[in-house]
Design a protein around this motif. Structure first.
Motif, PDB file in Angstrom:
ATOM      1  N   MET A  43      -8.748   8.350   3.265  1.00 16.72           N
ATOM      2  CA  MET A  43      -7.758   8.785   2.281  1.00 16.72           C
ATOM      3  C   MET A  43      -6.759   9.757   2.898  1.00 16.72           C
ATOM      4  SD  MET A  43      -6.543   8.766  -0.800  1.00 16.72           S
ATOM      5  CE  MET A  43      -7.753   8.192  -2.005  1.00 16.72           C
TER       6      MET A  43
ATOM      7  N   TYR B 148      -0.171  -5.410   4.088  1.00 16.02           N
ATOM      8  CA  TYR B 148      -1.468  -4.813   3.766  1.00 16.02           C
ATOM      9  C   TYR B 148      -2.321  -4.687   5.025  1.00 16.02           C
ATOM     10  CZ  TYR B 148      -6.325  -5.015   1.981  1.00 16.02           C
ATOM     11  OH  TYR B 148      -7.664  -4.813   1.746  1.00 16.02           O
TER      12      TYR B 148
ATOM     13  N   ALA C  77      -8.762  -0.467   1.412  1.00 16.19           N
ATOM     14  CA  ALA C  77      -8.192   0.260   2.544  1.00 16.19           C
ATOM     15  C   ALA C  77      -9.042   1.464   2.925  1.00 16.19           C
ATOM     16  CB  ALA C  77      -6.768   0.702   2.219  1.00 16.19           C
ATOM     17  N   LEU C  78      -9.755   2.024   1.966  1.00 19.43           N
ATOM     18  CA  LEU C  78     -10.630   3.160   2.236  1.00 19.43           C
ATOM     19  C   LEU C  78     -12.021   2.717   2.664  1.00 19.43           C
ATOM     20  CD1 LEU C  78      -9.745   5.461  -0.820  1.00 19.43           C
ATOM     21  CD2 LEU C  78      -8.651   5.362   1.432  1.00 19.43           C
TER      22      LEU C  78
ATOM     23  N   ILE D  42      -5.763  -0.022  -2.553  1.00 19.45           N
ATOM     24  CA  ILE D  42      -6.219   1.212  -1.915  1.00 19.45           C
ATOM     25  C   ILE D  42      -7.725   1.211  -1.676  1.00 19.45           C
ATOM     26  CG2 ILE D  42      -6.463   3.705  -2.234  1.00 19.45           C
ATOM     27  CD1 ILE D  42      -3.681   2.918  -1.503  1.00 19.45           C
ATOM     28  N   CYS D  43      -8.495   0.678  -2.616  1.00 20.60           N
ATOM     29  CA  CYS D  43      -9.966   0.757  -2.515  1.00 20.60           C
ATOM     30  C   CYS D  43     -10.475   0.135  -1.226  1.00 20.60           C
ATOM     31  CB  CYS D  43     -10.608   0.083  -3.720  1.00 20.60           C
ATOM     32  SG  CYS D  43     -10.320   0.938  -5.280  1.00 20.60           S
TER      33      CYS D  43
ATOM     34  N   ILE E 112       0.831  -1.204   0.000  1.00 19.47           N
ATOM     35  CA  ILE E 112       0.000   0.000   0.000  1.00 19.47           C
ATOM     36  C   ILE E 112       0.863   1.251   0.000  1.00 19.47           C
ATOM     37  CG2 ILE E 112      -1.648   1.377   1.334  1.00 19.47           C
ATOM     38  CD1 ILE E 112      -3.004  -1.121   2.225  1.00 19.47           C
TER      39      ILE E 112
ATOM     40  N   LEU F   5      -4.511   7.785   5.330  1.00 19.85           N
ATOM     41  CA  LEU F   5      -3.597   6.954   4.552  1.00 19.85           C
ATOM     42  C   LEU F   5      -2.518   7.804   3.886  1.00 19.85           C
ATOM     43  CD1 LEU F   5      -3.002   4.090   3.644  1.00 19.85           C
ATOM     44  CD2 LEU F   5      -4.556   4.427   1.719  1.00 19.85           C
TER      45      LEU F   5
ATOM     46  N   VAL G 199       1.343   1.251  -3.763  1.00 16.78           N
ATOM     47  CA  VAL G 199       0.023   1.896  -3.878  1.00 16.78           C
ATOM     48  C   VAL G 199      -0.979   0.929  -4.517  1.00 16.78           C
ATOM     49  CG1 VAL G 199      -1.171   4.042  -4.437  1.00 16.78           C
ATOM     50  CG2 VAL G 199       1.300   4.028  -4.300  1.00 16.78           C
TER      51      VAL G 199
END
Length: 207
Positions: A190, A143, A33-34, A30-31, A23, A193, A27
């Motif tokens: 976001m 992750y 993670a949000l 991400i999806c 992450i 992060l 990167v």
């Protein structure tokens, strides 16, 4: 035993935890993670699920890599991941139904997680089962810890709790403290992060 934990195998396990985190550096992922980090519990479950699926899909693909035709390798990889995701989803529904509901469609979307497909293509297709297993565990844990940190910050400042247990005392609320409702929004995930990525890269540059 020394060959099992050779320098290369240690790097495969440990580098994704920091210097090559999927992450923070690559990167990827991400999806989710949000989307699933509004609380710690679903963050833990999602991270654990991805770790298990990444590790075992890496092992399976590594075992059969020499028999997979190059033209259909992505299809084979997707079939293996989809089968493991289905098994994990059924286990969650059987033993952690409430968390499964809170994760909604995101467990199923692990199939398309860039971390999994990236490790299968970049590592498992060219390395042995043990090294691939360590790589899968390392990337999964790398992750997971990001999800848990983001989930902890959002739950603490959004609800005043961690894992459902009250952390911020009532005296703080009596003194005027108010939970930050914005923490429940993906936009705050976001921002958090982004701050973690900034701190990590500043630390990496300092090294």
């Amino acid at each position: 035993m020394s060959s099992l934990f050779s320098k290369e195998n240690k790097q495969a396990l440990l580098q994704p935890l920091g210097f090559d985190n999927p992450i923070l550096v690559q990167v990827l992922g991400i999806c989710s993670a949000l989307a699933v980090t509004s609380q710690v519990e679903p963050s833990i479950v999602m991270g654990l699920s991805v770790t298990v699926i990444t590790a075992f899909s890496n092992v399976i693909i590594s075992l059969i890599r020499n028999t997979i035709p190059a033209r259909i390798r992505i299809i084979i990889q997707l079939v293996v991941v989809a089968a493991l995701v289905t098994i994990v989803s059924m286990i969650l529904k059987a033993f952690a139904y409430d968390v499964s509901v809170s994760l909604s469609v995101y467990v199923g979307l692990i199939i398309t997680n860039c971390i999994l497909m990236g490790r299968l293509e970049a590592f498992a297709m060219s390395n042995g089962p043990w090294a691939s297993f360590l790589d899968g565990v390392g990337n999964g844990v790398g992750y997971a810890w990001i999800l848990i940190v983001v989930g902890a910050v959002r739950e603490l400042f959004g609800n005043g709790t961690l894992l459902g247990f009250t952390v911020i005392p009532q005296a703080a609320y009596d003194a005027g403290y108010v939970n930050n409702g914005m923490m429940s929004m993906p936009a705050m995930a976001m921002i958090i992060l982004g701050c973690i990525i900034w701190a990590h890269r500043a630390w990496s540059d300092a090294k």
